[in-house]
Design a protein around this motif. Sequence first.
Motif, PDB file in Angstrom:
ATOM      1  N   ILE A   1      35.084  36.121  34.986  1.00  0.00           N
ATOM      2  CA  ILE A   1      35.776  35.090  33.941  1.00  0.00           C
ATOM      3  C   ILE A   1      34.904  35.098  32.565  1.00  0.00           C
ATOM      4  CG2 ILE A   1      34.447  33.272  34.767  1.00  0.00           C
ATOM      5  CD1 ILE A   1      38.056  33.202  34.017  1.00  0.00           C
ATOM      6  N   ASN A   2      33.660  35.375  32.537  1.00  0.00           N
ATOM      7  CA  ASN A   2      32.709  35.382  31.539  1.00  0.00           C
ATOM      8  C   ASN A   2      33.076  36.503  30.575  1.00  0.00           C
ATOM      9  OD1 ASN A   2      31.337  33.194  32.295  1.00  0.00           O
ATOM     10  ND2 ASN A   2      30.114  34.248  33.286  1.00  0.00           N
ATOM     11  N   HIS A   3      33.826  37.533  31.092  1.00  0.00           N
ATOM     12  CA  HIS A   3      34.564  38.609  30.131  1.00  0.00           C
ATOM     13  C   HIS A   3      35.867  38.491  29.439  1.00  0.00           C
ATOM     14  CE1 HIS A   3      30.902  41.158  31.086  1.00  0.00           C
ATOM     15  NE2 HIS A   3      31.160  40.990  32.521  1.00  0.00           N
ATOM     16  N   SER A   4      36.358  37.120  30.155  1.00  0.00           N
ATOM     17  CA  SER A   4      37.717  36.845  29.694  1.00  0.00           C
ATOM     18  C   SER A   4      37.959  35.497  29.102  1.00  0.00           C
ATOM     19  CB  SER A   4      38.495  37.283  30.968  1.00  0.00           C
ATOM     20  OG  SER A   4      38.504  38.546  31.280  1.00  0.00           O
ATOM     21  N   ARG A   5      36.923  34.815  28.525  1.00  0.00           N
ATOM     22  CA  ARG A   5      36.817  33.127  28.278  1.00  0.00           C
ATOM     23  C   ARG A   5      37.816  33.120  27.002  1.00  0.00           C
ATOM     24  NH1 ARG A   5      30.633  32.653  28.183  1.00  0.00           N
ATOM     25  NH2 ARG A   5      31.215  34.574  27.051  1.00  0.00           N
ATOM     26  N   THR A   6      37.990  34.253  26.054  1.00  0.00           N
ATOM     27  CA  THR A   6      39.061  34.137  24.995  1.00  0.00           C
ATOM     28  C   THR A   6      39.906  35.199  25.055  1.00  0.00           C
ATOM     29  OG1 THR A   6      37.650  35.364  23.537  1.00  0.00           O
ATOM     30  CG2 THR A   6      36.937  33.161  23.809  1.00  0.00           C
ATOM     31  N   ARG A   7      40.979  35.107  24.187  1.00  0.00           N
ATOM     32  CA  ARG A   7      42.006  35.920  24.009  1.00  0.00           C
ATOM     33  C   ARG A   7      41.432  37.392  23.634  1.00  0.00           C
ATOM     34  NH1 ARG A   7      47.424  36.276  24.328  1.00  0.00           N
ATOM     35  NH2 ARG A   7      47.583  33.625  24.297  1.00  0.00           N
ATOM     36  N   PRO A   8      40.574  37.531  22.776  1.00  0.00           N
ATOM     37  CA  PRO A   8      39.906  38.788  22.246  1.00  0.00           C
ATOM     38  C   PRO A   8      39.200  39.317  23.309  1.00  0.00           C
ATOM     39  CG  PRO A   8      39.669  37.093  20.301  1.00  0.00           C
ATOM     40  CD  PRO A   8      40.242  36.576  21.698  1.00  0.00           C
ATOM     41  N   GLU A   9      38.285  38.448  24.050  1.00  0.00           N
ATOM     42  CA  GLU A   9      37.395  39.057  25.212  1.00  0.00           C
ATOM     43  C   GLU A   9      38.531  39.769  26.408  1.00  0.00           C
ATOM     44  OE1 GLU A   9      35.265  35.794  26.126  1.00  0.00           O
ATOM     45  OE2 GLU A   9      33.510  36.413  24.729  1.00  0.00           O
ATOM     46  N   ALA A  10      39.580  38.888  26.694  1.00  0.00           N
ATOM     47  CA  ALA A  10      40.379  39.409  27.668  1.00  0.00           C
ATOM     48  C   ALA A  10      40.957  40.623  27.251  1.00  0.00           C
ATOM     49  CB  ALA A  10      41.513  38.404  27.945  1.00  0.00           C
ATOM     50  N   HIS A  11      41.679  40.751  26.046  1.00  0.00           N
ATOM     51  CA  HIS A  11      42.202  42.043  25.354  1.00  0.00           C
ATOM     52  C   HIS A  11      41.094  43.302  25.511  1.00  0.00           C
ATOM     53  CE1 HIS A  11      46.151  40.492  24.323  1.00  0.00           C
ATOM     54  NE2 HIS A  11      45.387  39.677  23.667  1.00  0.00           N
ATOM     55  N   ARG A  12      39.927  43.038  25.222  1.00  0.00           N
ATOM     56  CA  ARG A  12      39.024  44.043  25.320  1.00  0.00           C
ATOM     57  C   ARG A  12      38.802  44.595  26.852  1.00  0.00           C
ATOM     58  NH1 ARG A  12      34.938  42.013  22.544  1.00  0.00           N
ATOM     59  NH2 ARG A  12      34.212  40.959  24.383  1.00  0.00           N
ATOM     60  N   TYR A  13      38.489  43.426  27.714  1.00  0.00           N
ATOM     61  CA  TYR A  13      38.089  43.630  29.191  1.00  0.00           C
ATOM     62  C   TYR A  13      39.289  44.183  29.738  1.00  0.00           C
ATOM     63  CZ  TYR A  13      36.035  42.549  33.661  1.00  0.00           C
ATOM     64  OH  TYR A  13      35.660  42.452  34.911  1.00  0.00           O
ATOM     65  N   LYS A  14      40.508  44.048  29.490  1.00  0.00           N
ATOM     66  CA  LYS A  14      41.745  44.730  30.152  1.00  0.00           C
ATOM     67  C   LYS A  14      41.672  44.557  31.751  1.00  0.00           C
ATOM     68  CE  LYS A  14      42.509  47.651  26.424  1.00  0.00           C
ATOM     69  NZ  LYS A  14      43.519  47.056  25.854  1.00  0.00           N
ATOM     70  N   LEU A  15      41.058  43.742  32.368  1.00  0.00           N
ATOM     71  CA  LEU A  15      41.161  43.477  33.915  1.00  0.00           C
ATOM     72  C   LEU A  15      41.435  42.056  34.154  1.00  0.00           C
ATOM     73  CD1 LEU A  15      38.015  45.511  35.249  1.00  0.00           C
ATOM     74  CD2 LEU A  15      40.554  46.101  35.201  1.00  0.00           C
ATOM     75  N   GLU A  16      41.818  41.949  35.438  1.00  0.00           N
ATOM     76  CA  GLU A  16      42.114  40.379  35.902  1.00  0.00           C
ATOM     77  C   GLU A  16      40.740  39.688  35.989  1.00  0.00           C
ATOM     78  OE1 GLU A  16      42.336  43.103  37.604  1.00  0.00           O
ATOM     79  OE2 GLU A  16      44.302  43.526  38.347  1.00  0.00           O
ATOM     80  N   PRO A  17      40.816  38.387  35.393  1.00  0.00           N
ATOM     81  CA  PRO A  17      39.722  37.732  35.199  1.00  0.00           C
ATOM     82  C   PRO A  17      38.976  37.215  36.553  1.00  0.00           C
ATOM     83  CG  PRO A  17      41.355  36.200  34.398  1.00  0.00           C
ATOM     84  CD  PRO A  17      41.914  37.695  34.729  1.00  0.00           C
ATOM     85  N   TYR A  18      39.688  37.395  37.719  1.00  0.00           N
ATOM     86  CA  TYR A  18      39.377  37.010  39.091  1.00  0.00           C
ATOM     87  C   TYR A  18      39.058  38.241  39.966  1.00  0.00           C
ATOM     88  CZ  TYR A  18      44.200  38.158  39.327  1.00  0.00           C
ATOM     89  OH  TYR A  18      45.344  38.612  39.090  1.00  0.00           O
ATOM     90  N   ALA A  19      38.937  39.190  39.392  1.00  0.00           N
ATOM     91  CA  ALA A  19      38.547  40.526  40.053  1.00  0.00           C
ATOM     92  C   ALA A  19      37.268  40.978  39.823  1.00  0.00           C
ATOM     93  CB  ALA A  19      39.798  41.645  40.291  1.00  0.00           C
ATOM     94  N   VAL A  20      36.082  41.328  40.364  1.00  0.00           N
ATOM     95  CA  VAL A  20      34.998  42.066  39.880  1.00  0.00           C
ATOM     96  C   VAL A  20      35.121  43.601  39.876  1.00  0.00           C
ATOM     97  CG1 VAL A  20      32.468  42.468  40.683  1.00  0.00           C
ATOM     98  CG2 VAL A  20      33.636  40.245  41.326  1.00  0.00           C
ATOM     99  N   ALA A  21      34.703  43.702  38.439  1.00  0.00           N
ATOM    100  CA  ALA A  21      34.727  45.352  38.204  1.00  0.00           C
ATOM    101  C   ALA A  21      33.743  46.125  38.786  1.00  0.00           C
ATOM    102  CB  ALA A  21      34.821  45.487  36.566  1.00  0.00           C
ATOM    103  N   ALA A  22      33.838  47.248  39.245  1.00  0.00           N
ATOM    104  CA  ALA A  22      32.805  48.071  39.645  1.00  0.00           C
ATOM    105  C   ALA A  22      31.953  48.579  38.375  1.00  0.00           C
ATOM    106  CB  ALA A  22      33.516  49.265  40.269  1.00  0.00           C
ATOM    107  N   ASP A  23      32.552  48.868  36.950  1.00  0.00           N
ATOM    108  CA  ASP A  23      32.061  49.161  36.002  1.00  0.00           C
ATOM    109  C   ASP A  23      32.577  48.517  34.762  1.00  0.00           C
ATOM    110  OD1 ASP A  23      33.708  51.645  36.984  1.00  0.00           O
ATOM    111  OD2 ASP A  23      33.821  51.249  34.900  1.00  0.00           O
TER     112      ASP A  23
END
Length: 160
Positions: free
Chosen positions: A22-44
């Motif tokens: 969730i800390n990678h997707s707090r804002t719209r620009p962060e979410a567009h950069r992260y490109k993953l679900e904010p509730y799923a832990v990324a492996a990398d």
Amino acid sequence: IAFAMLGEGDKAAGLLAMLNPINHSRTRPEAHRYKLEPYAVAADIYSRPPHVGRGGWSWYTGAAGWMHRATVEYVLGLRIEDAQLCFAPCVPTYWPRFEMTLRHGLDSYEIVVENPDGVCEGITSAHYDNIVVGERPLRLDLRNDGKTHSIRIILGPVPS
């Protein structure tokens, strides 16, 4: 989580915050950069252009389960061993308290951990169903009697 094992709760919390999706997707620009679900832990998370900050492999690992387990067992400090609840919290100094409810077998355990002195670790007092528990390390028997039990733990500096 090695930080929690070393008694450095502030560093452990910082690492968990860094890993928290969730800390990678707090804002719209962060979410567009992260490109993953904010509730799923990324492996990398990519660090090379043009994909800096983009997450990868969110649903293909056991990362979320391990992150949950590490948080509960090493930061919140709750483990179940044999037929006992074992407590050894290592929290950030800025956490004044936390609460959790554990359901185990027929029982429910309402747990409150208070940190009035702003320490990372060290249990100064504990109550189990309003009875003082003096043994350390703190290990409490699971009752399996179908009742709701209360556990109150106070963190603070432990005299040597």
